[in-house]
Scaffold this active site. Structure first.
Site, PDB file in Angstrom:
ATOM      1  N   LYS A 163      -7.689  36.380  -2.190  1.00  0.00           N
ATOM      2  CA  LYS A 163      -6.916  36.212  -3.428  1.00  0.00           C
ATOM      3  C   LYS A 163      -7.418  34.968  -4.169  1.00  0.00           C
ATOM      4  CE  LYS A 163      -3.362  34.064  -4.933  1.00  0.00           C
ATOM      5  NZ  LYS A 163      -3.794  33.810  -6.315  1.00  0.00           N
TER       6      LYS A 163
ATOM      7  N   GLY B 100      -6.731  24.592  -2.034  1.00  0.00           N
ATOM      8  CA  GLY B 100      -5.896  24.377  -3.208  1.00  0.00           C
ATOM      9  C   GLY B 100      -5.204  23.040  -3.140  1.00  0.00           C
ATOM     10  N   SER B 101      -4.079  22.966  -3.818  1.00  0.00           N
ATOM     11  CA  SER B 101      -3.375  21.688  -3.941  1.00  0.00           C
ATOM     12  C   SER B 101      -2.597  21.370  -2.670  1.00  0.00           C
ATOM     13  CB  SER B 101      -2.418  21.747  -5.124  1.00  0.00           C
ATOM     14  OG  SER B 101      -1.451  22.745  -4.876  1.00  0.00           O
TER      15      SER B 101
ATOM     16  N   GLU C 243      -7.871  23.296   2.893  1.00  0.00           N
ATOM     17  CA  GLU C 243      -8.793  22.386   2.193  1.00  0.00           C
ATOM     18  C   GLU C 243      -8.073  21.915   0.945  1.00  0.00           C
ATOM     19  OE1 GLU C 243     -11.481  21.403   3.479  1.00  0.00           O
ATOM     20  OE2 GLU C 243     -12.221  22.960   4.819  1.00  0.00           O
TER      21      GLU C 243
ATOM     22  N   CYS D 113     -12.595  18.652  -5.863  1.00  0.00           N
ATOM     23  CA  CYS D 113     -11.768  18.028  -4.830  1.00  0.00           C
ATOM     24  C   CYS D 113     -12.380  16.721  -4.354  1.00  0.00           C
ATOM     25  CB  CYS D 113     -11.583  18.989  -3.668  1.00  0.00           C
ATOM     26  SG  CYS D 113     -13.136  19.610  -3.007  1.00  0.00           S
TER      27      CYS D 113
ATOM     28  N   GLU E 216      -4.022  12.250  -6.947  1.00  0.00           N
ATOM     29  CA  GLU E 216      -5.161  13.022  -7.445  1.00  0.00           C
ATOM     30  C   GLU E 216      -4.929  13.436  -8.902  1.00  0.00           C
ATOM     31  OE1 GLU E 216      -5.768  17.125  -6.139  1.00  0.00           O
ATOM     32  OE2 GLU E 216      -7.867  16.638  -5.727  1.00  0.00           O
TER      33      GLU E 216
HETATM   34  P1  NAD Z   1      -3.130  25.536  -6.309  1.00  0.00           P
HETATM   35  O1  NAD Z   1      -2.609  25.029  -5.027  1.00  0.00           O
HETATM   36  O2  NAD Z   1      -2.245  25.540  -7.482  1.00  0.00           O
HETATM   37  O3  NAD Z   1      -3.641  27.035  -6.121  1.00  0.00           O
HETATM   38  C1  NAD Z   1      -4.608  27.382  -5.146  1.00  0.00           C
HETATM   39  C2  NAD Z   1      -4.416  28.825  -4.754  1.00  0.00           C
HETATM   40  O4  NAD Z   1      -3.204  28.941  -4.025  1.00  0.00           O
HETATM   41  C3  NAD Z   1      -4.289  29.800  -5.911  1.00  0.00           C
HETATM   42  O5  NAD Z   1      -4.961  30.987  -5.595  1.00  0.00           O
HETATM   43  C4  NAD Z   1      -2.791  30.027  -6.000  1.00  0.00           C
HETATM   44  O6  NAD Z   1      -2.444  31.255  -6.575  1.00  0.00           O
HETATM   45  C5  NAD Z   1      -2.414  29.994  -4.537  1.00  0.00           C
HETATM   46  N1  NAD Z   1      -1.027  29.668  -4.231  1.00  0.00           N
HETATM   47  C6  NAD Z   1      -0.219  28.809  -4.877  1.00  0.00           C
HETATM   48  N2  NAD Z   1       0.985  28.761  -4.267  1.00  0.00           N
HETATM   49  C7  NAD Z   1       0.917  29.580  -3.198  1.00  0.00           C
HETATM   50  C8  NAD Z   1       1.824  29.958  -2.163  1.00  0.00           C
HETATM   51  N3  NAD Z   1       3.067  29.457  -2.109  1.00  0.00           N
HETATM   52  N4  NAD Z   1       1.401  30.828  -1.226  1.00  0.00           N
HETATM   53  C9  NAD Z   1       0.163  31.321  -1.253  1.00  0.00           C
HETATM   54  N5  NAD Z   1      -0.733  31.024  -2.219  1.00  0.00           N
HETATM   55  C10 NAD Z   1      -0.369  30.157  -3.170  1.00  0.00           C
HETATM   56  O7  NAD Z   1      -4.462  24.701  -6.586  1.00  0.00           O
HETATM   57  P2  NAD Z   1      -5.433  24.771  -7.842  1.00  0.00           P
HETATM   58  O8  NAD Z   1      -4.778  24.089  -8.999  1.00  0.00           O
HETATM   59  O9  NAD Z   1      -5.948  26.161  -8.017  1.00  0.00           O
HETATM   60  O10 NAD Z   1      -6.674  23.912  -7.328  1.00  0.00           O
HETATM   61  C11 NAD Z   1      -6.778  22.542  -7.454  1.00  0.00           C
HETATM   62  C12 NAD Z   1      -6.535  21.860  -6.126  1.00  0.00           C
HETATM   63  O11 NAD Z   1      -7.406  22.417  -5.139  1.00  0.00           O
HETATM   64  C13 NAD Z   1      -6.838  20.377  -6.164  1.00  0.00           C
HETATM   65  O12 NAD Z   1      -5.846  19.675  -5.472  1.00  0.00           O
HETATM   66  C14 NAD Z   1      -8.169  20.265  -5.435  1.00  0.00           C
HETATM   67  O13 NAD Z   1      -8.412  19.020  -4.847  1.00  0.00           O
HETATM   68  C15 NAD Z   1      -8.034  21.353  -4.426  1.00  0.00           C
HETATM   69  N6  NAD Z   1      -9.350  21.769  -3.946  1.00  0.00           N
HETATM   70  C16 NAD Z   1      -9.699  21.420  -2.674  1.00  0.00           C
HETATM   71  C17 NAD Z   1     -10.958  21.755  -2.196  1.00  0.00           C
HETATM   72  C18 NAD Z   1     -11.371  21.375  -0.799  1.00  0.00           C
HETATM   73  O14 NAD Z   1     -12.287  21.994  -0.287  1.00  0.00           O
HETATM   74  N7  NAD Z   1     -10.742  20.405  -0.163  1.00  0.00           N
HETATM   75  C19 NAD Z   1     -11.851  22.456  -3.006  1.00  0.00           C
HETATM   76  C20 NAD Z   1     -11.457  22.799  -4.293  1.00  0.00           C
HETATM   77  C21 NAD Z   1     -10.194  22.448  -4.755  1.00  0.00           C
END
Ligand code: NAD
Length: 508
Positions: free
Chosen positions: A191, A244-245, A266, A300, A401
């Site tokens: 997803k 993600g976040s 991550e 990230c 961040e």
């Molecule tokens: P986000 O957490 O808003 O979303 C990430 C993904 O999670 C999306 O696909 C979203 O639909 C899904 N999601 C959100 N809530 C969920 C839930 N309750 N259950 C299941 N899935 C859910 O993050 P974003 O805004 O897309 O990305 C930015 C963040 O990602 C930043 O904090 C960045 O540092 C981090 N990031 C980390 C890495 C790493 O490898 N450490 C790499 C890239 C981005």
């Protein structure tokens, strides 16, 4: 803007929109309730495609397809060597489609074409590398301490894995998960982020073309709360690989814990980029710029805290400011552009909010600090490369961040001071060190709290090298040889070779 058309199976085209479908069980399908949402081009500010708005019913369909594919049909019968062949075929197809995929990412994501061409041409290496490892995952024969007994271990795939990715590098983050996971024999539901779903659906087209059995890779789209959560909660899912976040990561961790699933997370970072007074300063300036303004700071690993030794603090910061001032903003499809738009409207607001917070906290704005609105910015939401001086590491701008082109500069006195400031962070994803001293490079890399330490370089990643965060930056690692083992479970097999079973009331 004229967008490249996809084949009708993946998507159809009306006058100005591409209409994508999801890929479940080897079929191209709409969401169960037929709902769609628009995906935007961050540079033109216009919707360019519609994406199915999947929900719980679609999560159910996709997990069922992945479960069926894991348990029956051609996938479990395939030898590990032949799984490797399939992955290599997929790698070759990605290579052939690299320009198309890169263009889709730029249109959907606003990342620079220069960066995306490099990234998409590199992604096939993940599939080649893990294809090579597929038939090297093996158990062990244990020299067991019992007579007439053979004991050995098997490494088996986990089953259905869910991969959930962020919007900033959709295909690369998917490759981190799918390449080792498929090589180990698992099946997947991927997803992508609701902000950048198109490239994953284009990728699914290549999965189909490569000849993966139906259901081995499923790609569903929609919002985190609506389809992400039901996927994570699904009882048939064995592992969740999430990027993600921090907030969503915590939620995923909690939900997955209820089902005792395996998880890799991550998450975010607030990485220090540390410049000592003995550094090659020209290189250090480039490293600092690349750390925070490449990809518009939406990475990230952004080196968002610049720690500079006090003896060179002012002249060095002047050089960084002068270099950043020359960064060319503009159309991400233009090969000359160096800083693109902010990808999503919430992210744009967040970056501006943090700029206001930094000013209110008393940091000095040395460059930028406001939206960019020149004709080169099209209809995109641009923010000028922004540099804050006089930052105290306790300020929110140094602790939280931002995920945008905002650099916080902090002076330090000596080695111990640098370590103390660098490690005074809830995050521990990456760190950069600029020095000509080998001794300092070694001691810094030992004492810095970070999943990755770069010395005299920044933002280097490879399929071969483990990548992951410590502290609040995540749980587990991706990439590197060991990551394939994270997609396996161990089974211990005991075979009694004695003619008679001994006393049944005594443990063997
Ligand atoms: P986000 O957490 O808003 O979303 C990430 C993904 O999670 C999306 O696909 C979203 O639909 C899904 N999601 C959100 N809530 C969920 C839930 N309750 N259950 C299941 N899935 C859910 O993050 P974003 O805004 O897309 O990305 C930015 C963040 O990602 C930043 O904090 C960045 O540092 C981090 N990031 C980390 C890495 C790493 O490898 N450490 C790499 C890239 C981005």
């Amino acid at each position: 803007m004229n967008h490249t058309m996809s084949t009708p199976s993946v998507a159809s085209q009306s006058s100005d929109r591409t209409h994508y479908k999801m890929y479940i069980g080897g079929e191209w399908v709409d969401a169960a309730d037929g709902e769609v949402f628009d995906t935007m081009n961050p540079y033109t500010g216009r919707a360019w495609a519609t994406i199915p708005r999947g929900r719980a019913a679609d999560a159910e369909r996709a997990v069922a397809a992945a479960k069926t594919a894991f348990e029956s049909g051609d996938w479990p019968k395939l030898t590990a060597t032949n799984r490797g062949h399939l992955l290599r075929r997929l790698a070759d197809l990605i290579t052939e489609s690299a320009e198309h995929l890169a263009r889709i990412e730029v249109i959907d994501n606003g990342k620079l074409i220069n960066e995306m061409l490099g990234q998409v041409r590199y992604i096939p290496q993940w599939f080649h590398y893990f294809a090579g490892l597929a038939d090297k995952v093996q158990g062990a024969v244990i020299p067991i301490d019992k007579p007439e007994t053979l004991n050995f271990t098997r490494r088996e795939p986990l089953g259905v894995c869910v991969a959930i990715t962020a919007w900033n590098s959709p295909l690369l983050l998917a490759a981190y998960k799918l390449a080792p996971g498929l090589a180990a024999g698992n099946t997947f539901v991927l997803k992508p982020s609701e902000f950048t779903s198109a490239s994953a659906l284009e990728f699914a087209k290549l999965v189909e073309k490569a000849g993966f059995p139906p259901g081995v890779v499923n790609v569903v789209t929609g919002f985190g709360a609506e389809i992400g959560e039901p996927l994570v909660a699904h009882p048939s899912v064995a592992k969740v690989a999430f990027t993600g976040s921090e907030i969503a990561g915590q939620r995923v961790y909690e939900t997955a814990a209820r089902g005792l699933k395996r998880v890799t997370l991550e998450l975010g970072g607030k990485s220090p980029n540390i410049v000592f007074d003995d550094a090659e300063l020209d290189n250090a300036v480039r490293g600092v710029i690349s750390g925070i303004f490449a990809a518009t700071g939406q990475t990230c690993v952004a080196g968002s805290r610049l720690l500079v030794q006090r003896s060179i603090y002012e002249p060095f910061i002047d050089r960084v400011v002068a270099f950043a001032r020359t960064a060319r903003m503009g159309d991400p499809l233009d090969i000359r552009t160096q800083v693109g738009p902010i990808t999503t409207p919430p992210q744009y607001k967040k970056v501006l909010d943090y700029i206001a917070i930094a000013k209110a906290e008393g940091a000095t704005c040395l460059l930028g600090g406001k939206p960019a609105t020149g004709p080169e910015c099209g209809e995109g939401q641009f923010i000028e490369p922004t540099i804050f001086g006089d930052v105290d590491n306790k300020m929110r701008i140094a602790q939280e961040e931002v995920f945008g082109p905002v650099l916080a500069c902090i002076p330090f006195d000596d080695y111990e001071d640098a370590i103390a400031i660098a490690n005074d962070s809830p995050y521990a994803l990456a760190a950069g060190v600029w020095t000509q001293s080998v001794r300092r490079a070694m001691t810094m890399s030992e004492r810095l709290q970070a999943g990755t330490v770069w010395v005299n370089t920044y933002r280097a990643v490879s399929y071969m090298s483990p990548f992951g965060g410590h502290k609040r930056s995540g749980v587990g690692h991706e990439n590197g040889m060991d990551s394939i083992l994270d997609y396996t479970k161990i089974k211990s097999v005991w075979i009694n070779t004695a003619r008679e079973v001994p006393d049944p009331f005594v443990m063997r």
